[in-house]
Design an enzyme around this catalytic site. Sequence first.
Site, mmCIF file in Angstrom:
data_model
loop_
_atom_site.group_PDB
_atom_site.id
_atom_site.type_symbol
_atom_site.label_atom_id
_atom_site.label_comp_id
_atom_site.label_asym_id
_atom_site.label_seq_id
_atom_site.Cartn_x
_atom_site.Cartn_y
_atom_site.Cartn_z
ATOM 1 C CD GLU A 256 101.655 40.010 31.481
ATOM 2 O OE1 GLU A 256 101.982 39.023 30.799
ATOM 3 O OE2 GLU A 256 102.329 41.075 31.494
ATOM 4 C CG ASP B 87 106.818 38.747 32.425
ATOM 5 O OD1 ASP B 87 107.315 38.852 33.573
ATOM 6 O OD2 ASP B 87 107.430 38.228 31.469
ATOM 7 C CD GLU B 88 106.060 35.249 29.394
ATOM 8 O OE1 GLU B 88 105.964 35.104 28.169
ATOM 9 O OE2 GLU B 88 107.145 35.116 30.018
ATOM 10 C CB VAL B 89 101.771 35.039 36.829
ATOM 11 C CG1 VAL B 89 101.574 34.170 38.076
ATOM 12 C CG2 VAL B 89 102.923 36.014 37.052
ATOM 13 C CG HIS C 244 109.348 34.890 34.487
ATOM 14 N ND1 HIS C 244 109.926 34.265 33.396
ATOM 15 C CD2 HIS C 244 108.198 35.444 34.048
ATOM 16 C CE1 HIS C 244 109.148 34.442 32.332
ATOM 17 N NE2 HIS C 244 108.080 35.142 32.711
#
Length: 499
Positions: A338, A305-307, A242
Amino acid sequence: MSDVIAVVPQPLVVEPADLAPYVVGPATVVVVPGADADDPALPAAVLVADLLGRAAGHAVQVRFEDPGVPGAVRVRLADGEQAGLPAGDEAYRVLVGPDEVLLEARCAEGLVHAVVTLRQLLRELPDGRFEVPAVRIEDAPRYAWRGLTLDVARHFVSVPDLKVVIGLLAHYKLNVLHLHLTDDQAWRLDVPSRPELVRRSSARSVDGDPGGHYSAADWEDLLAFAHARGIRVVPEIDVPGHVNAAQHAYGELTPTGEPAEEYLGIGVGFSRLHADLPATRPFLEDVFADVARMTPGEHVHVGGDEVLTMEPEEYARLVRTALEAVTAHGKTPVGWQELAHVPDLPPGTVVQFWDDRVEPEPFVAAARAGARFVLSPASRVYLDMKYDADSPLGLEWAGHVDLADAYCWEPEDVLPGLPPGAVLGVEAALWTETLRTLDDLTTMLLPRLAAVAEVAWSAPGPRDLDDLTRRLTAHGDFWDRLGLAWYRSPQGRWGERVG
């Protein structure tokens, strides 16, 4: 007159008394017995005087000497364990009779909760006067962390609008505002070490809508406003994914050395930092040092998050760099779920659990190693989810979340196997991909924020949706008086009289 005591969250003890109500009038005075200008009870007394003064239509005095006549509203801190309050630092008591009101607590935060309860108890009479029903309330929260994540990166939220949100948090005894300050679309907090972040990456929002950022003075103003209402602010700088906005401002953070293109869509998972670039570690150390210095609270959120395009070893290396930068400045790190996959987290690291479509074992292991958990299951408390298929605002990747969904769940059941005491609290979340205005924000928050607040505050046990909706009816009238947009969920009882 209805006997509904319309307090949300539901207190531990509510005992209506068969007595006349307390009527706000010319004799009303707020008393802080034996206080001086530095008394920690004084700010709450000022809040009470302002509240009752607006109800009475004239200024209500705050006195340090008790006049000993009917009409006094006494505000005081309890004397040790002698007061018999429920357990917990935030415990408070409200006693209302026809001639007096007592607000009592162990600490200043508890007194703020007592003031909020008094505000919820106020009822307007047909002649324009206000009364408070005779009642005894004793109360304390179940969890110490009761919060809201608010995304100000996808769409910017101005300082005045943020203050409205802070007021709503205080009204429902929530005590954490977690601000998601950075993402692919924008960077919203001006940090001294990297001024280009806001110069180059804050002017716009999703779809090219207007943006903005918080200056150091804005930040101080927000922190002070929140603190006065018993709310601590947790800033989030989301790394190592992000990060497109950061890479748009500083090309040295990209493998080519060229700034990334501006991104104003709503996709996730495409951007990432690179551990082997010389600029990456100094960037993380400097930015988190700035944020830690600018924020007096205990916690700083590092995202995580969301890597989606990074090997676990590189992810762990970058996360550890961020965690070390936070702890080096005396702060406790917070991160999305995460982080639980990173070995040897610093003691007390707070893991925010959001995606309940996964198996619990890694999180149980992290808890046994010392991590604490804040629960934000998207299918229950992501308040940017549509209420139903016809909702014009919001997304629906986690399903639809109406009032019952936000209310009828048990936090301790979210991650089976967590050791006792591992759950620090509950935090709702409001992401702003589709939310542009204050009306949009409050439409998605209300009434669901009140339901989540009760889950976070009130004692465990079966959730009585019928009872909640009965108490919430009067709150709809309150939101209308404030001019707030809100959603009249068909699961509510809007329009019914409660008093």
